[in-house]
Design a protein around this motif. Structure first.
Motif, PDB file in Angstrom:
ATOM      1  N   GLU A  48      15.408 -12.185  -3.542  1.00  0.00           N
ATOM      2  CA  GLU A  48      16.007 -12.351  -4.860  1.00  0.00           C
ATOM      3  C   GLU A  48      15.253 -13.414  -5.668  1.00  0.00           C
ATOM      4  OE1 GLU A  48      20.227 -13.039  -4.499  1.00  0.00           O
ATOM      5  OE2 GLU A  48      20.426 -11.454  -3.010  1.00  0.00           O
ATOM      6  N   ALA A  49      14.862 -14.494  -5.009  1.00  0.00           N
ATOM      7  CA  ALA A  49      14.105 -15.552  -5.688  1.00  0.00           C
ATOM      8  C   ALA A  49      12.755 -15.028  -6.173  1.00  0.00           C
ATOM      9  CB  ALA A  49      13.911 -16.743  -4.756  1.00  0.00           C
ATOM     10  N   ALA A  50      12.137 -14.144  -5.388  1.00  0.00           N
ATOM     11  CA  ALA A  50      10.859 -13.560  -5.786  1.00  0.00           C
ATOM     12  C   ALA A  50      11.012 -12.730  -7.065  1.00  0.00           C
ATOM     13  CB  ALA A  50      10.293 -12.705  -4.655  1.00  0.00           C
ATOM     14  N   LYS A  51      12.139 -12.040  -7.205  1.00  0.00           N
ATOM     15  CA  LYS A  51      12.388 -11.277  -8.428  1.00  0.00           C
ATOM     16  C   LYS A  51      12.548 -12.216  -9.628  1.00  0.00           C
ATOM     17  CE  LYS A  51      14.619  -7.372  -6.073  1.00  0.00           C
ATOM     18  NZ  LYS A  51      15.883  -6.600  -5.892  1.00  0.00           N
ATOM     19  N   ILE A  52      13.214 -13.356  -9.409  1.00  0.00           N
ATOM     20  CA  ILE A  52      13.348 -14.346 -10.482  1.00  0.00           C
ATOM     21  C   ILE A  52      11.983 -14.877 -10.866  1.00  0.00           C
ATOM     22  CG2 ILE A  52      14.240 -16.644 -11.035  1.00  0.00           C
ATOM     23  CD1 ILE A  52      16.650 -15.971  -9.215  1.00  0.00           C
ATOM     24  N   GLU A 101      10.449 -27.067 -15.372  1.00  0.00           N
ATOM     25  CA  GLU A 101      10.464 -28.378 -14.725  1.00  0.00           C
ATOM     26  C   GLU A 101      11.593 -29.262 -15.244  1.00  0.00           C
ATOM     27  OE1 GLU A 101       5.992 -29.263 -13.244  1.00  0.00           O
ATOM     28  OE2 GLU A 101       6.250 -29.337 -15.415  1.00  0.00           O
ATOM     29  N   ARG A 102      11.811 -29.247 -16.549  1.00  0.00           N
ATOM     30  CA  ARG A 102      12.805 -30.154 -17.130  1.00  0.00           C
ATOM     31  C   ARG A 102      14.248 -29.714 -16.877  1.00  0.00           C
ATOM     32  NH1 ARG A 102      11.736 -31.411 -23.139  1.00  0.00           N
ATOM     33  NH2 ARG A 102      12.424 -29.264 -23.441  1.00  0.00           N
ATOM     34  N   SER A 103      14.516 -28.426 -16.966  1.00  0.00           N
ATOM     35  CA  SER A 103      15.927 -28.011 -16.921  1.00  0.00           C
ATOM     36  C   SER A 103      16.289 -27.105 -15.752  1.00  0.00           C
ATOM     37  CB  SER A 103      16.321 -27.320 -18.242  1.00  0.00           C
ATOM     38  OG  SER A 103      15.388 -26.327 -18.607  1.00  0.00           O
ATOM     39  N   VAL A 104      15.319 -26.806 -14.877  1.00  0.00           N
ATOM     40  CA  VAL A 104      15.626 -26.118 -13.617  1.00  0.00           C
ATOM     41  C   VAL A 104      15.297 -27.034 -12.437  1.00  0.00           C
ATOM     42  CG1 VAL A 104      15.149 -24.137 -12.123  1.00  0.00           C
ATOM     43  CG2 VAL A 104      15.265 -23.824 -14.599  1.00  0.00           C
ATOM     44  N   PHE A 105      14.039 -27.470 -12.330  1.00  0.00           N
ATOM     45  CA  PHE A 105      13.660 -28.338 -11.214  1.00  0.00           C
ATOM     46  C   PHE A 105      14.427 -29.649 -11.222  1.00  0.00           C
ATOM     47  CE2 PHE A 105       9.074 -26.482 -10.721  1.00  0.00           C
ATOM     48  CZ  PHE A 105       9.623 -25.242 -10.433  1.00  0.00           C
ATOM     49  N   ASN A 141      17.879 -18.240 -22.059  1.00  0.00           N
ATOM     50  CA  ASN A 141      18.682 -17.312 -21.259  1.00  0.00           C
ATOM     51  C   ASN A 141      18.152 -17.202 -19.833  1.00  0.00           C
ATOM     52  OD1 ASN A 141      20.364 -16.783 -23.415  1.00  0.00           O
ATOM     53  ND2 ASN A 141      19.354 -14.862 -23.977  1.00  0.00           N
ATOM     54  N   LEU A 142      16.836 -17.173 -19.689  1.00  0.00           N
ATOM     55  CA  LEU A 142      16.245 -17.073 -18.358  1.00  0.00           C
ATOM     56  C   LEU A 142      16.479 -18.354 -17.572  1.00  0.00           C
ATOM     57  CD1 LEU A 142      14.676 -15.561 -16.247  1.00  0.00           C
ATOM     58  CD2 LEU A 142      12.543 -16.212 -17.397  1.00  0.00           C
ATOM     59  N   ARG A 143      16.406 -19.477 -18.246  1.00  0.00           N
ATOM     60  CA  ARG A 143      16.702 -20.768 -17.603  1.00  0.00           C
ATOM     61  C   ARG A 143      18.119 -20.797 -17.064  1.00  0.00           C
ATOM     62  NH1 ARG A 143      20.679 -24.540 -19.142  1.00  0.00           N
ATOM     63  NH2 ARG A 143      20.266 -23.874 -21.281  1.00  0.00           N
ATOM     64  N   ARG A 144      19.080 -20.371 -17.871  1.00  0.00           N
ATOM     65  CA  ARG A 144      20.482 -20.385 -17.436  1.00  0.00           C
ATOM     66  C   ARG A 144      20.718 -19.383 -16.307  1.00  0.00           C
ATOM     67  NH1 ARG A 144      25.206 -20.367 -19.615  1.00  0.00           N
ATOM     68  NH2 ARG A 144      25.796 -22.557 -19.643  1.00  0.00           N
ATOM     69  N   ALA A 145      20.096 -18.222 -16.385  1.00  0.00           N
ATOM     70  CA  ALA A 145      20.268 -17.214 -15.345  1.00  0.00           C
ATOM     71  C   ALA A 145      19.691 -17.713 -14.016  1.00  0.00           C
ATOM     72  CB  ALA A 145      19.581 -15.918 -15.761  1.00  0.00           C
ATOM     73  N   THR A 146      18.584 -18.449 -14.077  1.00  0.00           N
ATOM     74  CA  THR A 146      17.955 -18.978 -12.865  1.00  0.00           C
ATOM     75  C   THR A 146      18.867 -20.000 -12.192  1.00  0.00           C
ATOM     76  OG1 THR A 146      15.750 -18.641 -13.818  1.00  0.00           O
ATOM     77  CG2 THR A 146      15.921 -20.188 -11.966  1.00  0.00           C
ATOM     78  N   VAL A 147      19.412 -20.912 -12.973  1.00  0.00           N
ATOM     79  CA  VAL A 147      20.308 -21.928 -12.425  1.00  0.00           C
ATOM     80  C   VAL A 147      21.596 -21.286 -11.930  1.00  0.00           C
ATOM     81  CG1 VAL A 147      21.633 -24.025 -12.951  1.00  0.00           C
ATOM     82  CG2 VAL A 147      19.319 -23.749 -13.873  1.00  0.00           C
ATOM     83  N   ALA A 148      22.119 -20.321 -12.668  1.00  0.00           N
ATOM     84  CA  ALA A 148      23.371 -19.653 -12.267  1.00  0.00           C
ATOM     85  C   ALA A 148      23.211 -18.949 -10.918  1.00  0.00           C
ATOM     86  CB  ALA A 148      23.796 -18.657 -13.338  1.00  0.00           C
ATOM     87  N   MET A 185      25.484 -26.746 -14.158  1.00  0.00           N
ATOM     88  CA  MET A 185      25.041 -25.992 -15.322  1.00  0.00           C
ATOM     89  C   MET A 185      25.059 -26.858 -16.580  1.00  0.00           C
ATOM     90  SD  MET A 185      23.763 -23.205 -16.435  1.00  0.00           S
ATOM     91  CE  MET A 185      24.072 -21.908 -15.220  1.00  0.00           C
ATOM     92  N   ASN A 186      26.087 -27.695 -16.709  1.00  0.00           N
ATOM     93  CA  ASN A 186      26.127 -28.609 -17.858  1.00  0.00           C
ATOM     94  C   ASN A 186      24.951 -29.574 -17.825  1.00  0.00           C
ATOM     95  OD1 ASN A 186      28.493 -27.430 -18.769  1.00  0.00           O
ATOM     96  ND2 ASN A 186      29.837 -28.974 -17.866  1.00  0.00           N
ATOM     97  N   SER A 187      24.567 -29.995 -16.626  1.00  0.00           N
ATOM     98  CA  SER A 187      23.409 -30.883 -16.498  1.00  0.00           C
ATOM     99  C   SER A 187      22.141 -30.169 -16.956  1.00  0.00           C
ATOM    100  CB  SER A 187      23.253 -31.345 -15.041  1.00  0.00           C
ATOM    101  OG  SER A 187      24.351 -32.141 -14.638  1.00  0.00           O
ATOM    102  N   SER A 188      21.995 -28.911 -16.550  1.00  0.00           N
ATOM    103  CA  SER A 188      20.830 -28.136 -16.969  1.00  0.00           C
ATOM    104  C   SER A 188      20.826 -27.928 -18.482  1.00  0.00           C
ATOM    105  CB  SER A 188      20.815 -26.776 -16.264  1.00  0.00           C
ATOM    106  OG  SER A 188      19.708 -26.008 -16.675  1.00  0.00           O
ATOM    107  N   ASP A 189      21.996 -27.608 -19.053  1.00  0.00           N
ATOM    108  CA  ASP A 189      22.106 -27.427 -20.503  1.00  0.00           C
ATOM    109  C   ASP A 189      21.684 -28.694 -21.243  1.00  0.00           C
ATOM    110  OD1 ASP A 189      23.064 -24.856 -20.146  1.00  0.00           O
ATOM    111  OD2 ASP A 189      25.174 -25.406 -20.426  1.00  0.00           O
ATOM    112  N   SER A 190      22.164 -29.835 -20.754  1.00  0.00           N
ATOM    113  CA  SER A 190      21.849 -31.105 -21.395  1.00  0.00           C
ATOM    114  C   SER A 190      20.364 -31.449 -21.277  1.00  0.00           C
ATOM    115  CB  SER A 190      22.704 -32.220 -20.777  1.00  0.00           C
ATOM    116  OG  SER A 190      22.440 -33.460 -21.392  1.00  0.00           O
ATOM    117  N   LEU A 191      19.787 -31.204 -20.106  1.00  0.00           N
ATOM    118  CA  LEU A 191      18.357 -31.444 -19.914  1.00  0.00           C
ATOM    119  C   LEU A 191      17.538 -30.548 -20.834  1.00  0.00           C
ATOM    120  CD1 LEU A 191      18.376 -31.728 -16.037  1.00  0.00           C
ATOM    121  CD2 LEU A 191      17.547 -33.514 -17.587  1.00  0.00           C
TER     122      LEU A 191
END
Length: 243
Positions: free
Chosen positions: A100-104, A123-127, A177-184, A205-211
């Motif tokens: 699944e991660a490979a598809k992402i 890097e900023r909002s996923v890693f 959208n892709l950033r949020r889907a990855t974190v979700a 998710m709120n942390s990712s949104d804020s970043l």
């Protein structure tokens, strides 16, 4: 003495470290699947390096030290991949999560956006969400790995942000959208709200949104403090090694 350019200053701040194999310890109860999914996304480390390499083939800000710093950052990503592979081996990441991660990963690769822009959003909002997850939900080995990679990523995000500003690049709805889907995807096993905030999907998710929107996440302020394990608390194999 102040460096000649911001890129040189960032490069001078770097610290050399060596990835080490880690052993599996106890994870925060309820966070096991989150850790495994986050480790599966290590497959994004090398592509981020490739994004930077691709960006260097085109126009870059004509500022001394820019290209040299980016070249160094690509080498960092290879080291991150090694360190996270050690962690994934220790924690037996399921093959289904790897697929699944490979598809992402492939979705990020296929998205038609400037490579440096994709790198800075990842890097900023996923890693910067996955690394604190390793710290707060993980064991000693994961905390050590997280701390070492985090120091590099701070430099990477600063560098890539400077490049994006210099080239006039901005994010958009598709990237967001892709950033949020990855974190979700990482957070699927968590409830929206819990008494233990680090087991709350909304918290991460709120942390990712804020970043993503401001480059800051007040909920992760604790990560500013050193969380390195004391030498007497852990197996030597889980301790960092510096040059």
């Amino acid at each position: 003495m102040k460096a000649e350019t911001p890129y040189i200053q960032l490069h001078q701040r770097k610290r050399t470290w060596t990835p080490v194999a880690v052993t599996a310890g106890s994870l925060l109860d309820g966070g096991e699947e989150v850790i495994q999914r986050a480790l599966a996304l290590r497959c994004l480390e090398i592509p981020v390096g490739d994004f930077i390499t691709d960006a260097m083939k085109g126009d870059l800000p004509d500022i001394k030290g820019c290209k040299e710093l980016l070249e160094s950052n690509v080498i960092d990503e290879e080291k991150h991949d090694i360190a996270l592979n050690y962690a994934a081996q220790a924690h037996n990441v399921p093959a289904s999560f790897e697929r699944e991660a490979a598809k992402i990963r492939d979705t990020w690769l296929e998205l038609d956006r400037h490579p440096i822009l994709k790198a800075v959003v990842l890097e900023r909002s996923v890693f910067f969400v996955l690394l604190p997850i390793f710290r707060f939900l993980g064991d000693t080995g994961l905390r050590t790995t997280s701390a070492d990679i985090s120091r590099d990523e701070q430099t990477h995000v600063a560098a890539n942000t400077l490049v994006c500003e210099g080239l006039g690049l901005t994010s958009d709805k598709a990237l967001n959208n892709l950033r949020r889907a990855t974190v979700a995807w990482v957070l699927q096993s968590l409830k929206s709200e819990t008494e233990q905030k680090h087991l709350s999907s909304n918290f991460w998710m709120n942390s990712s949104d804020s970043l993503y929107t401001s480059g800051k996440a007040t909920g992760l302020i604790e990560t500013r403090a050193s969380r390195m394990p004391a030498f007497f608390e852990t197996n030597n194999v889980n301790l960092p090694q510096y040059a």
